[in-house]
Design a protein around this motif. Structure first.
Motif, PDB file in Angstrom:
ATOM      1  N   PHE A 182       0.861  -1.218  -0.017  1.00 51.16           N
ATOM      2  CA  PHE A 182       0.072   0.099   0.010  1.00 51.16           C
ATOM      3  C   PHE A 182       0.776   1.317   0.030  1.00 51.16           C
ATOM      4  O   PHE A 182       0.489   2.264  -0.612  1.00 51.16           O
ATOM      5  CB  PHE A 182      -1.089  -0.336   1.138  1.00 51.16           C
ATOM      6  N   LYS A 183       1.871   1.087   0.908  1.00 55.70           N
ATOM      7  CA  LYS A 183       2.870   2.320   0.657  1.00 55.70           C
ATOM      8  C   LYS A 183       3.394   2.591  -0.586  1.00 55.70           C
ATOM      9  O   LYS A 183       3.761   3.663  -1.316  1.00 55.70           O
ATOM     10  CB  LYS A 183       3.943   1.928   1.728  1.00 55.70           C
ATOM     11  N   GLN A 184       3.809   1.287  -1.355  1.00 62.75           N
ATOM     12  CA  GLN A 184       4.589   1.581  -2.748  1.00 62.75           C
ATOM     13  C   GLN A 184       3.359   2.073  -3.611  1.00 62.75           C
ATOM     14  O   GLN A 184       3.618   3.021  -4.464  1.00 62.75           O
ATOM     15  CB  GLN A 184       4.886   0.027  -3.106  1.00 62.75           C
ATOM     16  N   MET A 185       1.947   1.667  -3.480  1.00 64.89           N
ATOM     17  CA  MET A 185       0.925   2.236  -4.360  1.00 64.89           C
ATOM     18  C   MET A 185       0.746   3.625  -4.219  1.00 64.89           C
ATOM     19  O   MET A 185       0.710   4.417  -5.053  1.00 64.89           O
ATOM     20  CB  MET A 185      -0.418   1.337  -3.853  1.00 64.89           C
ATOM     21  N   VAL A 186       0.849   3.979  -2.839  1.00 67.88           N
ATOM     22  CA  VAL A 186       0.728   5.649  -2.703  1.00 67.88           C
ATOM     23  C   VAL A 186       1.823   6.172  -3.298  1.00 67.88           C
ATOM     24  O   VAL A 186       1.708   7.355  -4.048  1.00 67.88           O
ATOM     25  CB  VAL A 186       0.659   5.809  -1.007  1.00 67.88           C
ATOM     26  N   GLU A 187       3.200   5.647  -3.302  1.00 69.03           N
ATOM     27  CA  GLU A 187       4.286   6.516  -3.836  1.00 69.03           C
ATOM     28  C   GLU A 187       4.062   6.415  -5.212  1.00 69.03           C
ATOM     29  O   GLU A 187       4.471   7.430  -5.866  1.00 69.03           O
ATOM     30  CB  GLU A 187       5.491   5.630  -3.439  1.00 69.03           C
ATOM     31  N   VAL A 188       3.632   5.308  -5.954  1.00 66.78           N
ATOM     32  CA  VAL A 188       3.239   5.431  -7.213  1.00 66.78           C
ATOM     33  C   VAL A 188       2.373   6.422  -7.643  1.00 66.78           C
ATOM     34  O   VAL A 188       2.625   7.220  -8.877  1.00 66.78           O
ATOM     35  CB  VAL A 188       2.923   3.760  -7.818  1.00 66.78           C
ATOM     36  N   ALA A 189       1.169   6.479  -7.145  1.00 62.65           N
ATOM     37  CA  ALA A 189       0.469   7.580  -7.250  1.00 62.65           C
ATOM     38  C   ALA A 189       1.100   9.054  -6.947  1.00 62.65           C
ATOM     39  O   ALA A 189       0.436   9.925  -7.889  1.00 62.65           O
ATOM     40  CB  ALA A 189      -0.689   7.400  -6.318  1.00 62.65           C
ATOM     41  N   GLU A 190       1.581   9.221  -6.050  1.00 60.15           N
ATOM     42  CA  GLU A 190       2.196  10.600  -5.783  1.00 60.15           C
ATOM     43  C   GLU A 190       3.266  10.821  -6.922  1.00 60.15           C
ATOM     44  O   GLU A 190       3.338  12.119  -7.321  1.00 60.15           O
ATOM     45  CB  GLU A 190       3.105  10.644  -4.610  1.00 60.15           C
ATOM     46  N   LYS A 191       4.055   9.800  -7.360  1.00 59.71           N
ATOM     47  CA  LYS A 191       5.087  10.251  -8.473  1.00 59.71           C
ATOM     48  C   LYS A 191       4.202  10.583  -9.787  1.00 59.71           C
ATOM     49  O   LYS A 191       4.866  11.108 -10.644  1.00 59.71           O
ATOM     50  CB  LYS A 191       5.841   8.890  -8.840  1.00 59.71           C
ATOM     51  N   SER A 192       3.005  10.013  -9.856  1.00 63.02           N
ATOM     52  CA  SER A 192       2.253  10.168 -11.105  1.00 63.02           C
ATOM     53  C   SER A 192       1.260  11.433 -10.989  1.00 63.02           C
ATOM     54  O   SER A 192       0.416  11.832 -11.825  1.00 63.02           O
ATOM     55  CB  SER A 192       1.561   9.043 -11.624  1.00 63.02           C
ATOM     56  N   ASN A 193       1.501  12.112  -9.653  1.00 58.85           N
ATOM     57  CA  ASN A 193       0.842  13.326  -9.479  1.00 58.85           C
ATOM     58  C   ASN A 193      -1.005  13.044  -9.800  1.00 58.85           C
ATOM     59  O   ASN A 193      -1.616  13.807 -10.025  1.00 58.85           O
ATOM     60  CB  ASN A 193       0.991  14.427 -10.665  1.00 58.85           C
ATOM     61  N   LYS A 194      -1.256  11.685  -9.109  1.00 55.22           N
ATOM     62  CA  LYS A 194      -2.826  11.323  -9.051  1.00 55.22           C
ATOM     63  C   LYS A 194      -3.200  11.552  -7.737  1.00 55.22           C
ATOM     64  O   LYS A 194      -2.878  11.487  -6.663  1.00 55.22           O
ATOM     65  CB  LYS A 194      -3.197   9.879  -9.531  1.00 55.22           C
ATOM     66  N   VAL A 195      -4.611  12.330  -7.691  1.00 50.36           N
ATOM     67  CA  VAL A 195      -5.168  12.677  -6.408  1.00 50.36           C
ATOM     68  C   VAL A 195      -5.961  11.462  -5.719  1.00 50.36           C
ATOM     69  O   VAL A 195      -6.200  11.010  -4.686  1.00 50.36           O
ATOM     70  CB  VAL A 195      -6.280  13.788  -6.672  1.00 50.36           C
ATOM     71  N   ARG A 196      -6.662  10.576  -6.898  1.00 48.23           N
ATOM     72  CA  ARG A 196      -7.149   9.589  -6.500  1.00 48.23           C
ATOM     73  C   ARG A 196      -6.705   8.097  -7.164  1.00 48.23           C
ATOM     74  O   ARG A 196      -6.114   8.303  -8.055  1.00 48.23           O
ATOM     75  CB  ARG A 196      -8.990   9.640  -6.975  1.00 48.23           C
ATOM     76  N   ILE A 197      -7.178   6.971  -6.600  1.00 44.25           N
ATOM     77  CA  ILE A 197      -6.749   5.613  -7.147  1.00 44.25           C
ATOM     78  C   ILE A 197      -8.045   4.809  -7.227  1.00 44.25           C
ATOM     79  O   ILE A 197      -8.853   4.703  -6.250  1.00 44.25           O
ATOM     80  CB  ILE A 197      -5.810   4.791  -6.095  1.00 44.25           C
ATOM     81  N   GLN A 198      -8.175   4.216  -8.390  1.00 38.62           N
ATOM     82  CA  GLN A 198      -9.528   3.396  -8.674  1.00 38.62           C
ATOM     83  C   GLN A 198      -9.559   2.388  -7.665  1.00 38.62           C
ATOM     84  O   GLN A 198      -8.596   1.793  -7.246  1.00 38.62           O
ATOM     85  CB  GLN A 198      -9.222   2.774 -10.210  1.00 38.62           C
ATOM     86  N   THR A 199     -10.794   1.916  -7.409  1.00 40.54           N
ATOM     87  CA  THR A 199     -11.236   1.052  -6.372  1.00 40.54           C
ATOM     88  C   THR A 199     -10.701  -0.183  -6.959  1.00 40.54           C
ATOM     89  O   THR A 199     -10.099  -1.272  -6.086  1.00 40.54           O
ATOM     90  CB  THR A 199     -12.698   0.707  -6.304  1.00 40.54           C
TER      91      THR A 199
END
Length: 984
Positions: free
Chosen positions: A927-944
Motif C-alpha cells: 500500500f505504501k508503494q501504491m501511494v508512492e506510485v500515485a504521488e509520482k504520477s501526480n494522481k489525487v485518487r486511485i481506482q477501487t
C-alpha cells in the motif's frame, strides 16, 4: 388374546443416593404423565430426549417419611402430586399380575437398570415400604385364606424356585451343592425351555417365601464371594408357581396353573468409548453374552411386531432360552426400568431408556393353563411311551426349520453338524422322559408331603438363631458391590483365638476362598470383649481401614478389613455400638474401596471436580480391587504377568477426543513385553482368570491351552508405541507446516520425535512456496473452492529400542479409512519418506470446522522384539521384589520427560500468527508503494479496482501489475506536486 398384547413398560427414577449427594450430582431426569425426559449434561442447551412408556414413576422427591416409616407423597412439596409411592406402583403393576395368577395366566416381571439404580426398591423394597414381590405374595396368601374361609372346595399349592445365571451357567440358589458347571437347560415340547433338576420348594405363607429369598440370596453371596464373581453381571430369576386344584362339572379334578417369573437382570455396564467394542476375545468369555443376546431378541421381536420376517435368536444364550415364554410366548409381561437421576450416570440411564423403548414394542399371547389332572398325567404317560419306543427303535428324526423354536436342521448345516444335532436331540428326549416322570410323581404327591419335604431342607431355624447371635456377639460381615449381597456372610469372633485361612492347609476356624488368601492368613483374638487381629506371617495381605497391618491391631466397631485381594468385611461390635454416644456411619462397599484407593495414593476427594473426573473416580474404585485380584491370581498360578491401573488421556490413546479413561498396563515379568488393555478387555479376561483360579483351588485340572489362556498375549502382535497430534489450523489459512514433534506414549512421556509436514499444493501435487503467497485471511474464504494438500511423514528418531517393524498411521478429516506408511524393521530411526496428496474439489463447511479446530492423530505402531535372554522368575517373588523397590523406581523416574499436550497447538498458533503478521506487513508495504506510485504520477485518487487488485494479489509481481495501471488512469486528476494523494 389371539392378537397378543404389548409388553407393559414402566420407568422409575429414585432419589439421589449418598454418593451422588457427596459429588453434588445434577438432576438430568424429568417426568410428565407417562413420558420420561433425559438431558445430556455435556450439552445442557440441547432439547431433552423424550421417551413414552405405559407408566413413568417420579420417586425422586416430593415425599416425606411418616411416623410408621412409610414414604408417601408430601402435599406441601412442588412435586408432591407426581410422587409415586410403593402402593401406587403395585396398584398399576402388581395387581394385574395377581389377577393373572388367579385366572391361570403366566406372568413375568423384569427389572432392568444399572446396579444401584433402584431395581430392588421397586421389586423388593424394605421394611414397611414393601415392593411388588412381597405385596404380590402377601395378597396371594390373603386370597387363599379368603377362599378357604368362604368354604371353597379348592386345593391351593404355591411353590418357590430361585436361580442365577452367571457366565452362561445356571445355579440353583436353593441347592448350592448342585452340580459343578451349573444346571443343564433343556427343552420340553409343551413347557419350553427349563433348568433341569431345579429345586421347587413348597411354601405356605409369605414368611416362608421371605425366608427362601433370604436363603437363596445368602447362597448366592457365598457362591459369588468364593468364586470372586461380579454379582452385578449375574441375572436372578425367582419363580412362584400357583396351582388351584378343583373338580369340574364332570367331576374331574382340574389344575389351573400360573407361573410368575420375577427377573432381576444384570446391571447395565457403562458403554465403552474406546472404539474397541467389536473385539472378540479368544477366550470367549460369556459374561455379557446373556444381556447382549437379550437385546438382540428384544430387537428381533420389535421388528417382528412391525411385520418383518426375522429369526428371533432365543437359543443364543441361557437367559433368552429360559425367558422365551416371557418374551414371545405364553405370558403377560411387564418391564420395570430403573434409572439414576444423576448426571454422572447419564450414559447408563440413556442406555436403559433405549432398551425399555424397544421392549414396549413386543407382543405376547397368553393362554389360561387349565387341564384335568388325570388327563395331564395320561398325556405325560403316553408321551413317555412314545419317546421310549422311538429311542429303542433308533428312529429319531431331526426336524427342519430355522433353529429358532428348537433343535432343527438348518439349510446350511454339514452332515457332521446334522449328526451332532441328532445326538443332542436323543439326549433331549432322554431328559424329557425323566422330566415327565418327575412331573407325574409330583402331581400324585399331596401338597402336605411337598411342604414337609421343603421344611426338612429349610435353613430358616438356623438363620433365626444367627440373627439373634448377631445382636450380642462381635462379628464381621461381608461387603459386596451389590448392596443386596452385603451383610449375608457372617463370621463370629466369639473365642479367645480364632484362626483364618484358606481351605488347603490345616482346618481354620474361619475359612475364606480367594486370591491372596494363605493357608494361615490371620489370627483373631477376643479377650473379654476386646477384639484384635494380626497377620499370620509377614507376607500375607491384610488391610484394616485401607492400611496394611503388620502387627496385632485392636478392632473397633465399623472397622474395614480386607483379606487377600477380594475378601472385604466390616467389623461389628454390638456392645461398643450400644455403649457409644457417637453415631456410626453405615459402611458401604464403595466407601471401603475409596479408602483403599486413597491409601494407595489416588486422589479420591470430590471437591471441585468435573463430571468426567467423577466418572474417572468411579472407574478407579471399580478397577483397583479387580487389578489387585488379577495380580494375586497371576501369583498363585505363577503366570509371570503383572497388571497395573493407569489413567490414559484420549491423546495418549491416539484419539482426538473423549475423556481420560482407566486402562490396564500388562507386563510380562520374564520377557519385559508390555501391553495396554482396555477396561472391557481386562474385565472379560479376568472372568476367565477367575475360572482358572476356581479350578486350581478345587484341585481340578486348571491349565488351558495357550489359545484359551487369558494371561497370554501374542508377542508378535503390533502394539501402540505412541502418538503425535498434528493441528490443522495452519492448513485452514493455506500455510505450510513443517515440524519435528514429540511422540508421546500412554503415560504422556516422550518416546521419540516425528518429522511431519502438511503442505498446501496445487491439484498436480506441486507444493506452494512463500513466493506464491496463497495465504487466506479467513478460512471461510475456502468454502466451495478447491483445496489440495500433501501429508509427509518423513521419519522418526529415537524410538524405544525394544520395538521393530514400526509404521505410522493416520486418518485425515472426512476420510473413512486410515492411511499407513510402510513397515521398517530393526531401527530406532525409521525413514519412511511417506507422501500422500489429498484433494477436495469443493471445500465443504464441515471440513473448515475440522481444519480450524481439529487435528490429525498420527499413531506409531510396532512389534516388541523378543528378549535376548529370557529371565526365569517366580511370579510371587518377583512381585514382592518389585513392591520393595517401588520407591527407588519412582525416584529414578522423576527425570522422565512428560510432554505438554497443548504445547504443539500453541506452537502451531504462534507460527500462524507470525505468518499472518508477515502477510499484513507485506500488504502495508504494498500500500505504501501504491501511494508512492500515485504521488509520482501526480494522481489525487486511485481506482477501487486497483486497490482491490493489490489487496488480493498473491505475490509482489501481481501487485506491481495492478499498480502499473495508476499512471495510465486518465480519471485520476493530476495534482500539484505539493498536494496529498487521497485513496477513496
Amino acid at each position: 388374546m389371539s392378537e397378543g398384547e404389548n409388553v407393559k413398560v414402566a420407568v422409575r427414577v429414585r432419589p439421589f443416593n449418598k454418593r451422588e449427594l457427596a459429588r453434588e450430582a445434577k438432576l438430568i431426569i424429568d417426568m410428565k404423565d407417562s413420558s420420561t425426559y433425559i438431558s445430556d449434561p455435556e450439552n445442557p442447551g440441547d432439547e431433552p430426549k423424550k421417551f413414552s412408556f405405559d407408566f413413568s414413576y417420579w420417586s425422586h422427591d416430593g415425599c416425606k417419611e411418616g411416623g410408621d416409616g412409610y414414604v408417601a407423597a408430601d402435599p406441601s412439596h412442588p412435586h408432591g402430586k407426581k410422587f409415586s409411592d410403593q402402593k401406587s406402583v403395585y396398584q398399576d403393576l402388581g395387581v394385574g399380575i395377581l389377577k393373572n395368577a388367579w385366572e391361570g395366566y403366566n406372568s413375568t416381571l423384569f427389572a432392568y437398570g444399572q446396579t444401584g439404580s433402584g431395581k430392588s426398591w421397586s421389586m423388593v423394597g424394605y421394611g414397611i415400604n414393601k415392593g411388588i414381590i412381597p405385596q404380590y405374595c402377601e395378597d396371594i396368601f390373603k386370597g387363599i385364606d379368603g377362599k378357604k374361609a368362604e368354604g371353597a372346595e379348592i386345593q391351593f399349592e404355591v411353590t418357590f424356585s430361585m436361580l442365577e445365571i452367571y457366565n452362561e451357567q445356571v445355579r440353583d440358589l436353593l441347592n448350592p451343592s448342585s452340580l459343578k458347571g451349573g444346571l443343564r437347560v433343556r427343552q420340553h415340547p409343551k413347557k419350553g425351555f427349563y433348568a433341569e433338576n431345579l429345586t421347587f420348594a413348597a411354601v405356605n405363607s409369605y414368611v416362608e417365601i421371605e425366608s427362601k429369598i433370604d436363603e437363596g440370596t445368602t447362597n448366592r453371596t457365598v457362591a459369588a464371594t468364593n468364586m470372586n464373581a461380579t454379582s452385578s453381571r449375574a441375572h436372578t430369576i425367582v419363580g412362584i408357581t400357583f396351582v388351584q386344584k378343583a373338580k369340574n362339572a364332570a367331576g374331574e379334578e382340574t389344575a389351573k396353573t400360573s407361573v410368575v417369573n420375577l427377573v432381576d437382570l444384570a446391571g447395565s455396564e457403562r458403554a465403552s468409548s474406546t472404539g474397541a467394542t467389536g473385539e472378540r476375545l479368544k477366550e470367549g468369555a460369556a459374561i455379557n453374552q446373556s444381556l447382549s443376546s437379550l437385546g438382540n431378541v428384544i430387537a428381533a421381536l420389535a421388528d417382528r411386531s412391525q411385520g418383518k420376517n426375522v429369526k428371533v435368536p432365543y437359543r443364543d444364550s441361557v437367559l433368552t432360552k429360559l425367558l422365551k415364554n416371557a418374551l414371545g410366548g405364553n405370558s403377560k409381561t411387564i418391564m420395570v426400568a430403573a434409572v439414576s437421576p444423576a448426571d454422572i450416570n447419564y450414559d447408563e440411564s440413556l442406555s436403559t431408556l433405549r432398551y425399555a423403548d424397544r421392549a414396549k414394542q413386543i407382543k405376547t399371547v397368553a393362554t389360561v393353563n387349565e387341564d384335568p389332572t388325570e388327563k395331564l398325567i395320561r398325556n405325560l404317560q403316553e408321551e413317555n411311551d412314545r419317546l421310549k419306543k422311538m429311542l429303542e427303535s433308533g428312529g429319531v428324526a431331526v426336524p427342519t426349520g430355522s433353529g429358532e423354536d428348537g433343535i432343527e436342521i438348518e439349510d446350511d448345516m454339514t452332515e457332521e453338524e446334522k449328526a451332532e444335532l441328532k445326538k443332542e436331540l436323543e439326549e433331549e428326549y432322554q431328559a424329557q422322559l425323566l422330566e415327565n416322570a418327575k412331573e407325574m410323581e409330583e402331581m400324585r404327591k399331596s401338597f402336605e408331603d411337598k411342604l414337609k419335604a421343603a421344611q426338612e431342607t429349610s435353613q430358616a431355624t438356623a438363620m433365626g438363631e444367627l440373627r439373634e447371635k448377631k445382636k450380642s456377639t462381635p462379628h464381621m460381615r461381608n461387603l459386596n458391590f451389590d448392596p443386596q449381597l452385603s451383610g449375608k456372610i457372617i463370621h463370629f469372633i466369639d473365642a479367645p483365638c480364632k484362626k483364618l485361612g484358606n481351605k488347603k492347609g490345616e482346618p481354620s476356624d474361619i475359612t475364606l476362598v480367594g486370591p491372596g488368601i494363605q493357608e494361615q492368613h490371620a489370627v483373631f483374638s477376643n479377650e473379654s470383649g476386646k477384639c484384635s487381629v494380626e497377620p499370620a506371617s509377614a507376607t500375607v495381605r491384610l488391610l484394616v481401614n485401607g492400611d496394611p497391618v503388620n502387627e496385632r491391631t485392636e478392632l473397633h466397631h465399623t472397622d474395614r478389613l480386607l483379606f487377600g485381594t477380594t475378601q472385604l468385611y466390616v467389623f461389628i461390635h454390638p456392645k461398643e455400638l450400644a455403649d457409644s454416644k457417637n453415631k456410626f456411619t453405615e459402611i458401604t462397599y464403595e466407601m471401603a474401596q475409596e479408602e483403599i484407593a486413597a491409601s494407595s495414593g489416588f486422589d479420591m476427594k470430590t471437591e471441585n471436580k468435573s463430571r468426567d473426573d467423577m466418572l474417572l473416580q468411579e472407574d478407579l474404585v471399580d478397577m483397583i480391587p479387580q487389578v489387585n485380584e488379577a495380580n494375586s491370581i497371576s501369583e498363585e498360578l505363577d503366570k509371570k504377568m503383572k497388571f497395573e491401573v493407569i489413567m490414559v488421556s484420549p491423546e495418549a490413546r491416539g484419539m482426538l477426543k473423549g475423556r481420560t479413561e482407566i486402562m490396564v498396563r500388562v507386563s510380562h515379568l520374564e520377557t519385559g513385553h508390555e501391553w495396554v488393555w482396555t477396561r472391557e478387555k481386562f474385565l472379560d479376561r479376568k472372568c476367565v482368570m477367575q475360572e482358572l483360579f476356581r479350578d486350581f483351588t478345587d484341585g481340578d485340572d486348571w491349565d488351558v491351552s495357550p489359545d484359551r489362556d487369558p494371561f497370554i498375549e501374542d508377542p508378535n502382535a503390533a502394539v501402540h508405541v505412541g502418538s503425535v497430534k498434528v493441528w490443522l489450523q495452519s492448513l485452514a489459512y493455506k500455510i505450510e507446516m513443517k515440524e519435528q514433534l514429540e511422540i508421546t506414549d500412554f503415560r504422556g512421556q516422550e518416546v521419540g520425535y516425528l518429522s511431519v509436514e502438511v503442505n498446501p499444493c496445487n491439484k498436480k501435487g506441486v507444493e506452494y512456496t512463500e513466493k506464491d503467497d496463497i495465504f487466506v485471511e479467513s478460512p471461510d474464504d475456502l468454502i466451495g473452492k478447491e483445496l489440495c494438500f500433501i501429508v509427509k511423514i518423513i521419519n522418526a528418531r529415537g524410538l524405544p529400542v525394544r520395538f521393530t517393524d514400526v509404521y505410522a498411521k493416520y486418518l485425515v478429516p472426512l476420510e473413512t479409512e486410515p492411511t499407513l506408511t510402510k513397515v521398517i524393521a530393526d531401527t530406532v530411526n525409521p525413514n519412511w519418506e511417506h507422501t500422500r496428496q489429498f484433494s477436495f474439489p469443493k471445500v465443504p463447511k464441515e471440513l473448515i470446522k475440522e481444519l480450524t479446530a481439529g487435528a490429525v492423530m498420527i499413531q506409531v505402531w510396532g512389534k516388541q522384539k523378543p528378549p535376548g535372554h529370557k529371565k526365569h522368575v517366580n511370579t510371587k517373588m518377583q512381585m514382592e521384589k518389585m513392591a520393595t523397590a517401588k520407591g527407588q523406581v519412582s525416584a529414578a523416574n522423576t527425570n522422565t520427560k512428560v510432554v505438554d499436550a497443548g504445547k504443539v497447538k500453541y506452537m502451531m498458533e504462534t507460527v500462524l500468527l507470525k505468518k499472518r503478521e508477515e502477510k499484513l506487513a507485506r500488504k502495508v508495504a504494498q500500500f505504501k508503494q501504491m501511494v508512492e506510485v500515485a504521488e509520482k504520477s501526480n494522481k489525487v485518487r486511485i481506482q477501487t479496482d486497483v486497490i482491490k487488485g493489490v489487496l488480493a494479489a498473491p505475490g509482489q509481481n501481481e501487485a506491481n501489475k495492478c499498480m502499473s495501471k495508476i499512471p495510465k488512469d486518465s480519471g485520476g486528476d493530476e495534482m500539484p506536486k505539493s498536494s496529498t494523494c487521497v485513496i477513496l
